[in-house]
Every structure is written in C-alpha cells, then in structure tokens.
Design a protein around this motif. Structure first.
Motif, mmCIF file in Angstrom:
data_model
loop_
_atom_site.group_PDB
_atom_site.id
_atom_site.type_symbol
_atom_site.label_atom_id
_atom_site.label_comp_id
_atom_site.label_asym_id
_atom_site.label_seq_id
_atom_site.Cartn_x
_atom_site.Cartn_y
_atom_site.Cartn_z
ATOM 1 N N UNK A 1 8.253 36.183 -44.592
ATOM 2 C CA UNK A 1 8.398 36.416 -45.859
ATOM 3 C C UNK A 1 7.679 37.812 -46.218
ATOM 4 N N UNK A 2 7.416 38.916 -45.690
ATOM 5 C CA UNK A 2 6.098 39.745 -45.724
ATOM 6 C C UNK A 2 6.160 40.408 -47.332
ATOM 7 N N UNK A 3 5.337 40.777 -47.857
ATOM 8 C CA UNK A 3 4.789 42.193 -49.135
ATOM 9 C C UNK A 3 4.150 42.482 -48.726
ATOM 10 N N UNK B 1 7.721 26.023 -52.972
ATOM 11 C CA UNK B 1 6.444 25.204 -51.937
ATOM 12 C C UNK B 1 6.688 26.275 -50.329
ATOM 13 N N UNK B 2 6.815 27.662 -50.370
ATOM 14 C CA UNK B 2 7.078 28.261 -49.454
ATOM 15 C C UNK B 2 5.474 29.019 -49.571
ATOM 16 N N UNK C 1 20.491 28.309 -46.818
ATOM 17 C CA UNK C 1 20.664 28.106 -45.637
ATOM 18 C C UNK C 1 19.937 27.764 -44.524
ATOM 19 N N UNK C 2 18.860 27.063 -44.537
ATOM 20 C CA UNK C 2 18.245 25.816 -43.826
ATOM 21 C C UNK C 2 17.317 26.486 -43.183
ATOM 22 N N UNK C 3 17.049 27.284 -43.555
ATOM 23 C CA UNK C 3 15.301 28.635 -43.320
ATOM 24 C C UNK C 3 14.543 27.844 -44.090
ATOM 25 N N UNK C 4 13.475 27.999 -43.326
ATOM 26 C CA UNK C 4 12.317 27.731 -43.622
ATOM 27 C C UNK C 4 10.447 28.667 -43.569
ATOM 28 N N UNK C 5 10.055 29.227 -44.368
ATOM 29 C CA UNK C 5 9.662 30.245 -44.486
ATOM 30 C C UNK C 5 8.446 29.714 -43.617
ATOM 31 N N UNK C 6 7.490 30.525 -43.130
ATOM 32 C CA UNK C 6 6.771 30.129 -41.768
ATOM 33 C C UNK C 6 5.259 31.311 -41.197
ATOM 34 N N UNK C 7 4.189 31.446 -41.251
ATOM 35 C CA UNK C 7 3.281 32.547 -41.467
ATOM 36 C C UNK C 7 3.025 33.403 -40.645
ATOM 37 N N UNK C 8 2.544 33.848 -40.270
ATOM 38 C CA UNK C 8 2.526 34.711 -38.830
ATOM 39 C C UNK C 8 1.503 34.556 -37.859
ATOM 40 N N UNK C 9 0.575 33.387 -38.699
ATOM 41 C CA UNK C 9 -0.056 32.597 -37.808
ATOM 42 C C UNK C 9 0.713 31.566 -36.625
ATOM 43 N N UNK C 10 1.643 31.103 -37.591
ATOM 44 C CA UNK C 10 2.535 29.855 -37.046
ATOM 45 C C UNK C 10 2.779 30.306 -36.371
ATOM 46 N N UNK C 11 3.992 31.147 -36.650
ATOM 47 C CA UNK C 11 4.734 31.872 -34.930
ATOM 48 C C UNK C 11 3.606 32.728 -33.828
ATOM 49 N N UNK C 12 2.400 33.309 -33.774
ATOM 50 C CA UNK C 12 1.375 33.682 -33.088
ATOM 51 C C UNK C 12 1.421 31.749 -32.423
#
Length: 247
Positions: free
Chosen positions: A65-67, A86-87, A38-49
């Motif tokens: 994505x969180x665990x 590569x996620x 669907x064209x989404x890319x997983x990112x880290x919290x640091x990237x969002x911050x």
C-alpha cells in the motif's frame, strides 16, 4: 513472487475533494478489510527488497500500500486505520512540500502536507515506511517534466541535477527516520532507462511507476520497474480489487 501495489494519494471527508486521487477514510478502511479478507498481507518495500536481495521470507500473499506525495491526511486518517488493522503503508514524500508546510504556523483545509515532525512520529512505528518522491521535481509542466531530462540538457548536467535533488530528499528523510530511503517513486510515473541507471547507481533498489500491472518479481532488475494501481473514488473495494487480487 506476485505483488500487487496499490497507489493512494489523499483521504478526505469533504465530498468536494473526492476525485480520482482522493477517497474517504471509510473507503480506505473498506479496502484494508477487503485485502485481509482475501488473505493478503501488507508489506513494506524493504521487505520486498530483502526477499529478492537477501532471500528473506514473505507472507504467502503480499500486497504493498503506498501513499504518494505526503498529504497530511496520511497522519490524520490513514495512520490510525493502519494501526487498527496492524497494517503498514509506504509513504513516498516530496521534500519541498514537507519543508513548506513544516514552516507554516497552521495548515488550511484540503490539500495540505505532512510536517517533518509528524513524519518523525510515524516513522517510529512499524505502520509507516518513508520513501523518496523527489525533493522538488514533482512537476507536470515547465522545462523539466518530473525527473526527466530537459530537452536542451547535457547528460552530465542532468545527472548532477537529479542526484542533488534525490540526495537532498534522502538526507531529510534519514534525519527524521534514521533510515535511508531504498525506493524511489517516480513523479507522475515518468521514467526512462537513463533515469533508472542514475537512480540505481545512487543506491536505490526499487522504483515505483504508474503502470497498472500486478508485479511478478524474481530478480533485482524487476524491482526497478514496479507498477501500481491508482485507487479512485466512486468504486467499491470489491470492484476495484476484482482484477488485481487473486481470490
């Protein structure tokens, strides 16, 4: 930016373990494949911050994505799948659980947790980002519920207890990863404005809750109230994501 956040816990091949918080490795891989389809890319919290605080770039359709908790299945099952695609995933850990299982000579099947050794190994890759889920405040019963203030506790005593707990976990994470956690995942989603203030003053830039909502983030205050969708067993990737991802 619009950012859906997905909350996983445990992954298992054992049918008896499957529940609202435990899915199979095949289900997780299906989810990841669907996210990319669907064209989404997983990112880290640091990237969002960094996007909010520093103006850094993000992919057009980011997802996180969180665990939660730090189950050993993250290492055994999720980590290899993340590498395959590569996620990346964010793993908020409960330090007391990791301490306990790090000291065991062997783990038992089912609900077992990561060791600091495995956390150190995963943290060296771009596929895993470690974050804070408290050291030992992951409780739904007793005098303290999650990280909330006790009914008979003064604010000063509460602030000290919370800061000591999070500081201890933060130091353990830093020792393994070389990076101080910048995000706090509230145990069971319990959080108050009072708690947010203490956590923010400690230097955390984001708080993850259990509120099922797609996040619209445009300012730093939005980072302190990020909702997540819990992924249960027994529903297809398409059905689960139908009201979360924008196709």
């Amino acid at each position: 930016v619009t950012v859906p956040i997905i909350m996983y816990h445990n992954i298992s091949y054992q049918q008896a373990s499957l529940s609202s918080h435990t899915i199979t490795p095949d289900q997780f891989e299906s989810d990841l494949a669907f996210i990319y389809e669907k064209g989404y890319t997983p990112i880290t919290m640091t990237k969002l911050i960094n996007y909010i605080l520093k103006g850094s770039e993000l992919p057009q359709k980011p997802v996180i994505i969180t665990f939660d908790d730090g189950f050993e299945s993250v290492y055994n099952h999720a980590y290899p799948i993340l590498i395959k695609y590569n996620a990346c995933a964010v793993v908020p850990v409960v330090g007391a659980y990791i301490d306990y299982f790090s000291d065991l000579d062997h783990n038992t099947a089912g609900y077992t947790y990561l060791s600091w050794e495995k956390i150190t190994e995963m943290s060296k890759s771009p596929n895993i980002e470690l974050q804070d889920h408290s050291y030992n405040m992951h409780n739904q019963s007793g005098s303290r519920i999650g990280v909330l203030k006790k009914t008979d506790e003064t604010f000063a005593a509460y602030r000290t207890a919370l800061m000591e707990d999070l500081s201890k976990n933060g130091k353990l994470i830093f020792k393994c990863t070389g990076t101080k956690p910048n995000t706090f995942a509230a145990p069971y989603g319990y959080i108050t404005e009072e708690t947010k203030g203490i956590i923010g003053n400690m230097g955390y830039s984001a708080i993850l809750t259990y509120e099922p909502k797609v996040n619209t983030v445009s300012r730093k205050e939005d980072l302190m109230n990020l909702g997540r969708f819990s992924r249960p067993h027994g529903i297809s990737s398409e059905d689960f994501f139908s009201k979360i991802l924008i196709y």
